[in-house]
Design an enzyme around this catalytic site. Structure first.
Site, short mmCIF file in Angstrom:
data_model
loop_
_atom_site.label_atom_id
_atom_site.label_comp_id
_atom_site.label_asym_id
_atom_site.label_seq_id
_atom_site.Cartn_x
_atom_site.Cartn_y
_atom_site.Cartn_z
N SER A 173 0.80 -1.23 0.00
CA SER A 173 0.00 0.00 0.00
C SER A 173 0.83 1.27 0.00
O SER A 173 0.34 2.32 -0.40
CB SER A 173 -0.93 0.00 1.20
N LYS A 229 -12.44 -1.17 2.70
CA LYS A 229 -11.87 -0.40 1.59
C LYS A 229 -12.86 -0.41 0.41
O LYS A 229 -13.93 0.19 0.53
CB LYS A 229 -10.48 -0.95 1.26
N HIS A 252 -6.16 -4.36 -0.50
CA HIS A 252 -6.17 -3.25 -1.47
C HIS A 252 -6.50 -3.70 -2.88
O HIS A 252 -6.39 -2.91 -3.82
CB HIS A 252 -4.81 -2.53 -1.48
C1 LIG Z 1 -6.25 -1.98 5.48
C2 LIG Z 1 -5.47 -3.24 5.61
C3 LIG Z 1 -5.67 -4.11 6.69
C4 LIG Z 1 -6.58 -3.76 7.84
O1 LIG Z 1 -7.91 -3.90 7.48
P1 LIG Z 1 -9.02 -3.51 8.57
O2 LIG Z 1 -10.22 -4.30 8.15
O3 LIG Z 1 -9.20 -2.04 8.49
O4 LIG Z 1 -8.51 -3.95 9.90
C5 LIG Z 1 -4.98 -5.30 6.70
N1 LIG Z 1 -4.11 -5.62 5.72
C6 LIG Z 1 -3.88 -4.80 4.68
C7 LIG Z 1 -2.92 -5.20 3.62
C8 LIG Z 1 -4.54 -3.58 4.59
O5 LIG Z 1 -4.30 -2.77 3.58
#
Ligand SMILES: *Cc1c(COP(=O)(O)O)cnc(C)c1O
Length: 398
Positions: free
Chosen positions: A186, A244, A214
């Site tokens: 990310s 997301k 992502h």
């Molecule tokens: C955003 C993200 C998370 C965390 O996700 P949440 O549901 O907000 O806890 C975990 N791993 C990756 C790769 C992320 O980008």
């Protein structure tokens, strides 16, 4: 004691501010969208938003909110229980079946978040005598999850397949070997080379886990993620988030075999000891998956916005990281200059955030932008002009 702790922490906070590492929050006074109102004193300002994970512009979609409303009216606010006592709702099971089918896995299990999914998975599946092999740039939740398990830990520089092979050789004697990677990194907007990683896993008898937070909803012809983007790579365990592209509310999941999912329901501590996802959020995620399937134009618009923004910034002399993903990091270098850059953008009407060490390597500070299908071509051009103006003013471009 309390006073001395407070004094120490206040001094530490002050140091963060001095070093440009303090994370200030900008409260929104509107829905999460391509443009947002950001509170400023008693009033608020409209900013074009380039920093949400709102890839498909579903965070404020009335259909998702409507599905949640309906579920709230019908089923109430929450479960007041963990899943295994009396917290499992039919909507949880419907969403688990739907996620499994979408991700091409036999089964799936919901968690309160993807952080929790990654936090519970390694300890449940791996023990002393096992090995976990992790990309150096994996998400913090993977790093923390690995810390909680007793397996031997191996780490390879991001995307370095020779180093991954060496780790796998070093782990040759282990009972279970699990290679874990983010599908998309990310901070860099880099898509993991899953075909190469899969080939090495097969050569060395290792399992492959991909955190596709992502990528689900974003990559692949059907939006099912990084494996589909690469033409259909076999993945043993997928984790991801509902926070997301799939609506941006909350919730995470693990999709895998019936055996892995069945075991996680018995042993994963965040599943056993944290409250069940509100059914209304399961309903809105089901609605998001309907839209992912029925409106491929959102993915096309997202990709077109990302391509336009990348091409235009590059043409103006900016150095970018990554490729082929709506995360578009603009490299600045110096942390303080990156902070000034983000502040300049903010003052001219554009919401984007600077990232510096330790989140990225020292000297590689950047403005990480993220595209959304909700941005228009005009929005992209406005953002490019502001980047160019700010970049010239701060000497980032000529
Ligand atoms: C955003 C993200 C998370 C965390 O996700 P949440 O549901 O907000 O806890 C975990 N791993 C990756 C790769 C992320 O980008």
């Amino acid at each position: 004691m309390a006073t001395s702790l407070d004094d120490e922490l206040m001094a530490s906070l002050e140091r963060l501010r001095r070093e440009g590492l303090f994370k200030a929050e900008h409260p929104l006074a509107s829905r999460q969208s391509a443009a947002v109102m950001v509170a400023q004193g008693a009033s608020s300002r409209r900013l074009l938003n380039l920093c949400a994970n709102n890839y498909l512009d579903l965070a404020a979609d009335p259909r998702l909110a409507g599905a949640a409303h309906e579920a709230l009216s019908e089923h109430g606010l929450g479960m007041a229980s963990v899943r295994f006592i009396c917290g499992t709702h039919a909507l949880h099971q419907a969403l688990e079946a739907r996620l499994a089918a979408f991700l091409g896995q036999p089964d799936a299990v919901l968690f309160p978040s993807c952080f929790d999914a990654n936090g519970g998975l390694f300890e449940a599946l791996l023990d002393a005598g096992d090995a976990v092999i992790s990309d150096q740039l994996n998400h913090a939740s993977i790093i923390d999850g690995i810390r909680l398990c007793k397996a031997d830990r191996h780490r390879y520089p991001s995307g370095d397949m020779h180093a991954l092979a060496a780790c796998l050789e070093a782990a040759a004697g282990a009972r279970r070997k699990l290679v874990v990677t983010d599908g998309v990194f990310s901070m860099d907007g880099v898509i993991a080379d899953l075909p190469a990683i899969r080939a090495l896993c097969d050569t060395h008898g290792a399992l492959l886990m991909v955190d596709d937070s992502h990528a689900v909803g974003v990559l692949g012809p059907d939006g099912s993620g990084t494996a589909a983007h690469h033409g259909g790579v076999r993945v043993d365990i997928v984790t991801g988030t509902l926070g997301k592209a799939l609506g941006g509310a909350a919730g995470g999941y693990v999709a895998s075999s019936h055996a892995v999912v069945g075991w996680l329901r018995q042993k994963a501590r965040p599943y056993l000891f944290s409250n069940a996802l509100p059914p209304a959020l399961a309903a809105s995620a089901l609605c998001a998956l309907d839209i992912v399937a029925s409106e491929p134009g959102r993915r096309a618009a997202l990709a077109a916005n990302a391509a336009r923004f990348r091409d235009e910034l590059q043409a103006r002399g900016f150095q970018l990281a990554g490729a082929g993903h709506p995360i578009v990091p603009v490299l600045i270098g110096d942390a303080r200059k990156a902070a000034a850059f983000a502040q300049g953008l903010l003052e001219s009407g554009l919401f984007a955030v600077a990232f510096s060490a330790p989140v990225v390597p020292p000297g590689e500070a950047r403005i990480r932008t993220q595209m959304s299908s909700g941005l228009s071509a005009g929005d992209i051009d406005f953002a490019v002009d502001l980047f160019a103006w700010t970049g010239r003013r701060l000497g980032v471009i000529a």
